[in-house]
Scaffold this active site. Sequence first.
Site, PDB file in Angstrom:
ATOM      1  CG  ASP A   1      10.185  11.700   8.339  1.00  0.00           C
ATOM      2  OD1 ASP A   1      10.434  12.761   7.712  1.00  0.00           O
ATOM      3  OD2 ASP A   1      10.029  10.608   7.781  1.00  0.00           O
TER       4      ASP A   1
ATOM      5  CB  VAL B   1       3.652   0.418   4.097  1.00  0.00           C
ATOM      6  CG1 VAL B   1       2.562   0.155   5.134  1.00  0.00           C
ATOM      7  CG2 VAL B   1       4.685   1.381   4.678  1.00  0.00           C
TER       8      VAL B   1
ATOM      9  CE  LYS C   1       8.453   2.809   6.627  1.00  0.00           C
ATOM     10  NZ  LYS C   1       8.330   4.233   6.961  1.00  0.00           N
TER      11      LYS C   1
ATOM     12  N   GLY D   1      11.546   1.911   3.209  1.00  0.00           N
ATOM     13  CA  GLY D   1      10.985   0.578   3.047  1.00  0.00           C
ATOM     14  C   GLY D   1       9.600   0.607   2.434  1.00  0.00           C
TER      15      GLY D   1
ATOM     16  CB  VAL E   1      -0.952   0.009   1.218  1.00  0.00           C
ATOM     17  CG1 VAL E   1      -1.976  -1.100   1.106  1.00  0.00           C
ATOM     18  CG2 VAL E   1      -0.178  -0.115   2.539  1.00  0.00           C
TER      19      VAL E   1
ATOM     20  N   GLY F   1       8.550   3.967   0.380  1.00  0.00           N
ATOM     21  CA  GLY F   1       9.284   5.158   0.785  1.00  0.00           C
ATOM     22  C   GLY F   1      10.767   4.872   0.816  1.00  0.00           C
TER      23      GLY F   1
END
Length: 700
Positions: free
Chosen positions: A475, A365, A379, A363, A357, A360
């Site tokens: 973040d 997800v 993740k 990694g 889904v 990034g």
Amino acid sequence: MAFRLDLVLIFSCFHLICVSCQQETRFVYNGFDQADLFIDGLAKILPGGLLQLTNDTKLQTGHAFFNKPFDFNTSSSISFYTRFVCALVPPKLGAEAGHGMAFVVSPSMNLSHAYPTQYLGIFNSSTNVTSSSSQLLAIELDTVETTEFKEPDEAHVGIDVNNPISVDSALPSYFSSALRKNITINILSGEPIQVWVDYDGLLLNVSLAPIEIEKPNQPLLSRAINLSEIFQENMFVGFSAATGKLTSNQYILGWSFSRSKELLQPLDISKLPKAPLPEDEQAPLPRDGHDKVSPLLIGLVVLLVILVLVVIGGLYWYRKNKYAEVRDSWEKEYGPHRFSYKSLYKATNGFSKDFCVGKGGFGEVYKGTLPLSRHIAVKRLSHDAEQGMKQFVAEVVTMGSLQHRNLVPLLGYCRRKGELLLVSEYMPNGSLDQYLFQNQNPSPSWSQRISILKDIASALHYLHTGASPPVLHRDIKASNVMLDSEYNGRLGDFGMAKFHDPKANLSATAAVGTIGYMAPELITMGASTKTDVYAFGAFLLEVTCGRRPVEPELPVEKQYLLKWVCECWQQASLLGARDRRLRGEFLPEEVEMVLKLGLLCTNAVPESRPSMGQVVQYLSQDLPLPDISPYTPGIGAFMHVSMEASSAICFEKTWIPKQQQQLLLPQPETNLKRVKFQLISQWLLELFDPEGDHSEQGRI
């Protein structure tokens, strides 16, 4: 004469009352032919008086309760004593059996809300332990491992209070006075087992023994517990059992119960009905002694056996490596927070691309589904050997205990070879950036955007002040803001989060984050709550303007969102920086307030930024914004932070005087006070002498 008759009548009534009270405080059943029971589900009384709770029907429950409630008035001491004989009979000797049974003290005989399988027909996955219907006690004889209930990986006996997670448990055994040690009992042998449950008002004792053994001198479980906080005035006693995909026949042979230890009636073992034994595997018929087996046939059989063993060994090696995990001794204390790789592999259909889904820089997800239809997000992160892994896992586990309605719950982790898997609750509506920057999704309205901004501000305020120790997210951006089923904003992705120690050497911490959201002091001074505030300020501008903080493909004057919004303000067109997709569905003064707050949070001087508590008040309009302008020191001073070299920090256009521009570049710690003083002096000069000659001001 009449007086004597009255006395006899009064005495008879008193005797009947006493007998009635005695009957309501104890009973004994050596078989259940004449028993006054309430039964439902699979439960039934068989010919001969045997009480059967379950049979070979899958995913069902069975209940049997004494038909009258017992008075557990909390104004007096609560106590009870019971002894029963049960038999848990698997379908075949040595075969796996599905789940167990429990002795239950409940305020109601109606357990229709309960689930089978590991819930034993008593609880369900959403049982609210504070509701009156869940205020119950269960003594479970469980035969199946349930990882989510933190149970032993074998058959066990447990004490459950208002919850399927046992407050105390042990493997089935009894204490032998002769041998001075505990003897293990196989509760799935099909043989009758005696169970004693004694509660004297303070201590709850549970004992087990085979039917031919007297009550042990030492209980298997002994737990101090105050049942007066749990029991209502009227409580029912009985049994509950359940089956899953595997089944077993569960029987009660006899039962004695009393509110008083002295009045507990003994069971007559000789009168108890017999439970059927499990079916044994049929033995092969004996071969004729005159038959002769040829050497060729023997050789073929041996060769076949070797081939089968090789295939089995290969399959075992393949499966072992397929689900191989990294486990170290220090991880034992984090056991409840660790997911098995096998369970995550199955939940995500082997980490299929169809279940991915999101992707990034850290990694991928995946959406997964655990048993009982529990949806999770997994993740996958890569990590280098064991460097910092122990501290990272400790922080992940501790962050899993953070409780706030606007945080994505972090459930646990798993380690496998060169990767780390973080497991969190799945958010069905994805991340906010999908709605801001992808045209296939509808653009959120202003009311939705301001609501999400308030949600994330509340979550950050909790991390900075409500968590112990405080947590830095490090973040904050739209792609890390998730939307639940009701489109509430939830801050997620704690892959870079750290605990905040104000006394630590912050400059020694690696500068991590996303370009455009990173405060200029990150490289020299390290992360702090003020750097999180800076990132949140960039997030405010991102959501309001509908664009990312840095977009190199745009014209030079619009590439940096922070600088562009400030220039719009200088040109008296601050509202022109808003997302054009908002159209007329917004309050202009509210949009301007959020844009100004975004510039205030991204002030180049950390001390000039508000706390997250103040930000929450500003967004709720419980506190007016401070008097700032686009020429306030530090406002709109954009610094491009490069992760490759600290020398890449540079200023875009700003009003700061040329002789002071160098003051905002990285400075030794000894010069920080001087920098702050000069900036504040310049700001005061502008504030109190707006008509003065400030020709020395320059622009970079």
